[in-house]
Structure formats: structure tokens, C-alpha cells
Design a protein around this motif. Sequence first.
Motif, PDB file in Angstrom:
ATOM      1  N   GLU A 151       0.830  -1.196  -0.012  1.00 40.00           N
ATOM      2  CA  GLU A 151      -0.099  -0.076  -0.148  1.00 40.00           C
ATOM      3  C   GLU A 151       0.970   1.321  -0.045  1.00 40.00           C
ATOM      4  N   ARG A 152       0.553   2.152  -0.858  1.00 37.01           N
ATOM      5  CA  ARG A 152       1.362   3.370  -0.874  1.00 37.01           C
ATOM      6  C   ARG A 152       0.874   4.409   0.166  1.00 37.01           C
ATOM      7  N   VAL A 153       2.160   4.747   0.876  1.00 38.61           N
ATOM      8  CA  VAL A 153       2.103   5.589   2.025  1.00 38.61           C
ATOM      9  C   VAL A 153       2.804   7.143   1.422  1.00 38.61           C
ATOM     10  N   VAL A 154       2.154   8.042   1.350  1.00 36.07           N
ATOM     11  CA  VAL A 154       2.919   9.300   0.898  1.00 36.07           C
ATOM     12  C   VAL A 154       3.489  10.290   2.218  1.00 36.07           C
ATOM     13  N   VAL A 155       4.823  10.464   2.252  1.00 33.44           N
ATOM     14  CA  VAL A 155       5.126  11.333   3.291  1.00 33.44           C
ATOM     15  C   VAL A 155       5.546  12.740   2.964  1.00 33.44           C
ATOM     16  N   VAL A 156       4.974  13.806   3.488  1.00 34.38           N
ATOM     17  CA  VAL A 156       5.370  15.169   3.188  1.00 34.38           C
ATOM     18  C   VAL A 156       6.046  15.888   4.130  1.00 34.38           C
ATOM     19  N   THR A 157       7.169  16.413   3.906  1.00 36.66           N
ATOM     20  CA  THR A 157       7.679  17.462   5.068  1.00 36.66           C
ATOM     21  C   THR A 157       7.265  18.825   4.667  1.00 36.66           C
ATOM     22  N   ALA A 158       6.735  19.643   5.399  1.00 35.53           N
ATOM     23  CA  ALA A 158       5.999  20.743   5.182  1.00 35.53           C
ATOM     24  C   ALA A 158       6.399  21.965   6.275  1.00 35.53           C
ATOM     25  N   SER A 159       5.714  23.069   5.843  1.00 35.24           N
ATOM     26  CA  SER A 159       5.946  24.027   6.983  1.00 35.24           C
ATOM     27  C   SER A 159       4.807  24.888   7.372  1.00 35.24           C
ATOM     28  N   ALA A 160       3.756  24.488   6.659  1.00 33.80           N
ATOM     29  CA  ALA A 160       2.229  25.287   7.073  1.00 33.80           C
ATOM     30  C   ALA A 160       1.205  24.524   6.399  1.00 33.80           C
ATOM     31  N   ASP A 161       0.039  24.888   6.809  1.00 35.56           N
ATOM     32  CA  ASP A 161      -1.276  24.233   6.235  1.00 35.56           C
ATOM     33  C   ASP A 161      -1.193  22.716   6.138  1.00 35.56           C
ATOM     34  N   PHE A 162      -0.730  22.224   7.240  1.00 35.61           N
ATOM     35  CA  PHE A 162      -0.758  20.674   7.288  1.00 35.61           C
ATOM     36  C   PHE A 162      -2.132  20.009   7.048  1.00 35.61           C
ATOM     37  N   ALA A 163      -3.159  20.189   7.762  1.00 31.03           N
ATOM     38  CA  ALA A 163      -4.368  19.478   7.487  1.00 31.03           C
ATOM     39  C   ALA A 163      -4.786  19.831   6.296  1.00 31.03           C
ATOM     40  N   GLU A 164      -4.894  21.073   5.696  1.00 28.40           N
ATOM     41  CA  GLU A 164      -5.198  21.205   4.365  1.00 28.40           C
ATOM     42  C   GLU A 164      -4.415  20.498   3.343  1.00 28.40           C
ATOM     43  N   LEU A 165      -3.193  20.453   3.375  1.00 25.50           N
ATOM     44  CA  LEU A 165      -2.490  19.739   2.506  1.00 25.50           C
ATOM     45  C   LEU A 165      -2.760  18.410   2.269  1.00 25.50           C
ATOM     46  N   GLU A 178      -7.281   5.716  -5.563  1.00 28.68           N
ATOM     47  CA  GLU A 178      -6.898   5.300  -4.197  1.00 28.68           C
ATOM     48  C   GLU A 178      -8.339   5.392  -3.432  1.00 28.68           C
ATOM     49  N   GLN A 179      -8.736   4.269  -2.723  1.00 20.35           N
ATOM     50  CA  GLN A 179     -10.089   4.379  -1.858  1.00 20.35           C
ATOM     51  C   GLN A 179      -9.677   4.805  -0.604  1.00 20.35           C
ATOM     52  N   GLU A 180      -8.540   4.470  -0.109  1.00 18.34           N
ATOM     53  CA  GLU A 180      -7.935   4.824   1.191  1.00 18.34           C
ATOM     54  C   GLU A 180      -6.726   5.361   1.289  1.00 18.34           C
ATOM     55  N   PRO A 181      -6.558   6.570   0.910  1.00 14.98           N
ATOM     56  CA  PRO A 181      -5.071   7.182   0.647  1.00 14.98           C
ATOM     57  C   PRO A 181      -4.473   7.413   2.317  1.00 14.98           C
ATOM     58  N   ARG A 182      -3.269   6.921   2.061  1.00 11.03           N
ATOM     59  CA  ARG A 182      -2.407   7.203   3.197  1.00 11.03           C
ATOM     60  C   ARG A 182      -1.544   8.301   3.022  1.00 11.03           C
ATOM     61  N   VAL A 183      -1.768   9.451   3.829  1.00 10.02           N
ATOM     62  CA  VAL A 183      -0.928  10.633   3.469  1.00 10.02           C
ATOM     63  C   VAL A 183      -0.560  11.184   4.818  1.00 10.02           C
ATOM     64  N   GLU A 184       0.839  11.396   5.075  1.00  7.45           N
ATOM     65  CA  GLU A 184       1.365  11.919   6.164  1.00  7.45           C
ATOM     66  C   GLU A 184       1.960  13.091   5.862  1.00  7.45           C
ATOM     67  N   VAL A 185       1.551  14.320   6.324  1.00  5.57           N
ATOM     68  CA  VAL A 185       2.152  15.799   6.298  1.00  5.57           C
ATOM     69  C   VAL A 185       2.645  15.939   7.663  1.00  5.57           C
ATOM     70  N   LEU A 186       4.049  15.806   7.870  1.00  2.00           N
ATOM     71  CA  LEU A 186       4.959  16.005   9.187  1.00  2.00           C
ATOM     72  C   LEU A 186       4.927  17.501   9.225  1.00  2.00           C
ATOM     73  N   THR A 187       4.942  17.980  10.525  1.00  5.74           N
ATOM     74  CA  THR A 187       5.066  19.282  10.926  1.00  5.74           C
ATOM     75  C   THR A 187       6.596  19.368  11.499  1.00  5.74           C
ATOM     76  N   PRO A 188       7.165  20.498  11.427  1.00 10.27           N
ATOM     77  CA  PRO A 188       8.484  20.639  11.875  1.00 10.27           C
ATOM     78  C   PRO A 188       8.611  20.579  13.441  1.00 10.27           C
ATOM     79  N   GLU A 189       7.691  21.043  14.314  1.00 10.75           N
ATOM     80  CA  GLU A 189       7.730  20.802  15.540  1.00 10.75           C
ATOM     81  C   GLU A 189       7.734  19.292  16.191  1.00 10.75           C
ATOM     82  N   MET A 190       7.082  18.381  15.414  1.00  5.27           N
ATOM     83  CA  MET A 190       6.900  17.132  16.012  1.00  5.27           C
ATOM     84  C   MET A 190       8.079  15.944  15.650  1.00  5.27           C
TER      85      MET A 190
END
Length: 220
Positions: A151-165, A178-190
Motif C-alpha cells: 500500500e502506498r504511503v505518501v510522506v510530506v515534509t511541510a512548514s504550513a497548512d498541514f491539515a489542508e495539504l 485510491e480508496q483509502e489514501p495514506r498521506v502523512e504531512v509532517l510538521t517541523p515541531e513534531m
Amino acid sequence: MAGSNLRERGVSEHETSLLCHELLLRLAGRLPDEQLWRYRDWLAGDAAEVVARSLPRDLVRERIMLTDADHRLLSDAVLPLGADPAVVDAVLPGDEPRWDDCTFAAESPAGGTGDSEVLVLGATLRGRQGIHEVRSAWRSRAGGAVAAGLERVVVVTASADFAELAGEIQRILRALGEQEPRVEVLTPEMEPTVYHRAALAESVPICAGAEELVGHRAYE
């Protein structure tokens, strides 16, 4: 109701949205994918109150255990939004989760990276402000029923608009089938979880955004 709770607790909708997003990151790989993507979609669609009311019930029903730190995060995220305190208190305590049944690989089932998801995500997110990098990994679970076991997991490193992205990328992947997309947008603080570190370590780049990377260097 939720708005008055937020005012009473002295927190903003933006703060609770960030807390909810971090909580969902912490639950990645633990909460079923079919539930997790819907919570992220609701959060991106300004329906955080729905997340607050429903998530604690799902955690209790799925018997997902939380560490003390995760339980505090749950309380901070959902109680100001009107969650039932009794249901929040009923979530089981536990240790940090293990990932013995979950492994990641960089190689796709087709043996390449030229698939439609990669092409569309690259075209949409390349050079985007607020994004450092978008990466892809393939997850397998013991006893999984997915074709080819991956199953594909997309991991994004971002600096803003995490939930929206996260919501935007999920909608793109669903439009591509993709019926159940797995998208992980990481925050700098976490600090990335063990799950996210494992995914990053076996990931390949899809595209780069316009931001310089701060933290999250586990995959280098």
C-alpha cells in the motif's frame, strides 16, 4: 457549543486543528486506514468538531491504547471541541506501539516510479510554497489482503497548512482510484514517530517544494 468551549479554554481553532493533525499523525498505522483518511478529510474541511466527537469512540471501539503523552494530546485536541470527557477517559492506556507487522519498501509493485499517482502529485506539488519534499514508500502488513501486499504511503515534509495539504493530496489520490489514501504531512515541531521514520527510511522522492528542510532528516 464547540466555539464556546474554545473561548472558555483560551485556545483558537487554528491551535486545535494543529493538535488534531498531530494526533492523527500519532495514530498513523494504528487507526484503520479507512477511518484515518476520513478524519483527515473532515479536519481539512473545517469539521474538527466531528473529529472530536467521533475519534475517541473509535479509539475505544478499536481498543487502541495510548501512552500518557498521547492521551494528553487527545484531551488537549478534542475536549475544547466538545468531545465527551467520559469517552476520552475510557481510552485504554498503553506503551508505545510496536510495528512488528508493518514493513516499508521503496520499490513499487510495478517495479518503477512512473505511475499516475507519482506523475500527478509531482505536477501538482513541485515547487509549492510551504512544502519541502514529497516522498513515497510502500507498506506491507502481515496477513494483508491488498493486491501484491503493498500500500502506498505518501510522506510530506511541510512548514504550513498541514491539515489542508493532507486533505488536498488525499482528494487527488482518491480521484486517481485510491480508496483509502495514506498521506502523512509532517510538521517541523513534531518528532517523527517510529512509523514515520521507517517510512522515510525506505522512501523515494516524488518531488521537491520551495521550502528548505528543517528537521526530519531520518531518511538521509
